[in-house]
Motif scaffolding. Sequence first.
Motif, PDB file in Angstrom:
ATOM      1  N   ALA A 284       0.821  -1.209   0.000  1.00  0.00           N
ATOM      2  CA  ALA A 284       0.000   0.000   0.000  1.00  0.00           C
ATOM      3  C   ALA A 284       0.859   1.264   0.000  1.00  0.00           C
ATOM      4  O   ALA A 284       0.507   2.255  -0.640  1.00  0.00           O
ATOM      5  N   ALA A 285       1.981   1.247   0.689  1.00  0.00           N
ATOM      6  CA  ALA A 285       2.838   2.427   0.749  1.00  0.00           C
ATOM      7  C   ALA A 285       3.400   2.770  -0.633  1.00  0.00           C
ATOM      8  O   ALA A 285       3.493   3.937  -1.001  1.00  0.00           O
ATOM      9  N   VAL A 286       3.770   1.765  -1.392  1.00  0.00           N
ATOM     10  CA  VAL A 286       4.280   1.987  -2.747  1.00  0.00           C
ATOM     11  C   VAL A 286       3.169   2.536  -3.629  1.00  0.00           C
ATOM     12  O   VAL A 286       3.374   3.471  -4.406  1.00  0.00           O
ATOM     13  N   LEU A 287       1.973   1.987  -3.489  1.00  0.00           N
ATOM     14  CA  LEU A 287       0.836   2.453  -4.278  1.00  0.00           C
ATOM     15  C   LEU A 287       0.447   3.878  -3.918  1.00  0.00           C
ATOM     16  O   LEU A 287       0.076   4.666  -4.788  1.00  0.00           O
ATOM     17  N   ARG A 288       0.537   4.205  -2.642  1.00  0.00           N
ATOM     18  CA  ARG A 288       0.219   5.564  -2.202  1.00  0.00           C
ATOM     19  C   ARG A 288       1.183   6.572  -2.835  1.00  0.00           C
ATOM     20  O   ARG A 288       0.766   7.617  -3.343  1.00  0.00           O
ATOM     21  N   ASN A 289       2.476   6.266  -2.829  1.00  0.00           N
ATOM     22  CA  ASN A 289       3.461   7.159  -3.441  1.00  0.00           C
ATOM     23  C   ASN A 289       3.247   7.260  -4.948  1.00  0.00           C
ATOM     24  O   ASN A 289       3.354   8.341  -5.524  1.00  0.00           O
ATOM     25  N   LEU A 290       2.938   6.144  -5.575  1.00  0.00           N
ATOM     26  CA  LEU A 290       2.680   6.132  -7.002  1.00  0.00           C
ATOM     27  C   LEU A 290       1.440   6.955  -7.343  1.00  0.00           C
ATOM     28  O   LEU A 290       1.444   7.728  -8.300  1.00  0.00           O
ATOM     29  N   TYR A 291       0.403   6.835  -6.536  1.00  0.00           N
ATOM     30  CA  TYR A 291      -0.820   7.616  -6.720  1.00  0.00           C
ATOM     31  C   TYR A 291      -0.527   9.109  -6.587  1.00  0.00           C
ATOM     32  O   TYR A 291      -0.985   9.906  -7.404  1.00  0.00           O
ATOM     33  N   ASN A 292       0.255   9.474  -5.593  1.00  0.00           N
ATOM     34  CA  ASN A 292       0.610  10.885  -5.397  1.00  0.00           C
ATOM     35  C   ASN A 292       1.415  11.431  -6.573  1.00  0.00           C
ATOM     36  O   ASN A 292       1.201  12.558  -6.999  1.00  0.00           O
ATOM     37  N   GLU A 293       2.319  10.635  -7.102  1.00  0.00           N
ATOM     38  CA  GLU A 293       3.147  11.092  -8.216  1.00  0.00           C
ATOM     39  C   GLU A 293       2.363  11.184  -9.516  1.00  0.00           C
ATOM     40  O   GLU A 293       2.455  12.177 -10.232  1.00  0.00           O
ATOM     41  N   LEU A 294       1.597  10.149  -9.832  1.00  0.00           N
ATOM     42  CA  LEU A 294       0.968  10.063 -11.138  1.00  0.00           C
ATOM     43  C   LEU A 294      -0.372  10.772 -11.239  1.00  0.00           C
ATOM     44  O   LEU A 294      -0.681  11.369 -12.268  1.00  0.00           O
ATOM     45  N   VAL A 295      -1.172  10.712 -10.195  1.00  0.00           N
ATOM     46  CA  VAL A 295      -2.533  11.243 -10.278  1.00  0.00           C
ATOM     47  C   VAL A 295      -2.624  12.640  -9.671  1.00  0.00           C
ATOM     48  O   VAL A 295      -3.094  13.571 -10.316  1.00  0.00           O
ATOM     49  N   ILE A 296      -2.160  12.801  -8.450  1.00  0.00           N
ATOM     50  CA  ILE A 296      -2.289  14.088  -7.763  1.00  0.00           C
ATOM     51  C   ILE A 296      -1.426  15.140  -8.442  1.00  0.00           C
ATOM     52  O   ILE A 296      -1.903  16.234  -8.761  1.00  0.00           O
ATOM     53  N   ASN A 297      -0.160  14.843  -8.687  1.00  0.00           N
ATOM     54  CA  ASN A 297       0.744  15.824  -9.278  1.00  0.00           C
ATOM     55  C   ASN A 297       0.411  16.103 -10.745  1.00  0.00           C
ATOM     56  O   ASN A 297       0.702  17.176 -11.246  1.00  0.00           O
ATOM     57  N   LYS A 298      -0.190  15.119 -11.444  1.00  0.00           N
ATOM     58  CA  LYS A 298      -0.576  15.330 -12.839  1.00  0.00           C
ATOM     59  C   LYS A 298      -1.707  16.359 -12.926  1.00  0.00           C
ATOM     60  O   LYS A 298      -1.746  17.141 -13.865  1.00  0.00           O
ATOM     61  N   ASN A 299      -2.597  16.377 -11.951  1.00  0.00           N
ATOM     62  CA  ASN A 299      -3.731  17.291 -11.969  1.00  0.00           C
ATOM     63  C   ASN A 299      -3.341  18.700 -11.560  1.00  0.00           C
ATOM     64  O   ASN A 299      -4.090  19.636 -11.797  1.00  0.00           O
TER      65      ASN A 299
END
Length: 50
Positions: free
Chosen positions: A34-49
């Motif tokens: 989950a920690a890896v997925l959380r960081n990936l989500y922050n990088e790809l989805v949150i920062n992309k928006n």
Amino acid sequence: MAHVGSKGWYVQQLKSNGYSYHPVGRRKLESYKAAVLRNLYNELVINKNN
């Protein structure tokens, strides 16, 4: 429906944004913690928006 912030929720959100595999590791998202997925989500989805 997965609980917000759980591993399943991160997998669901990443898949809904078009990511089925890790962009570097090339493994399915379900195989990561989950920690890896959380960081990936922050990088790809949150920062992309932003």
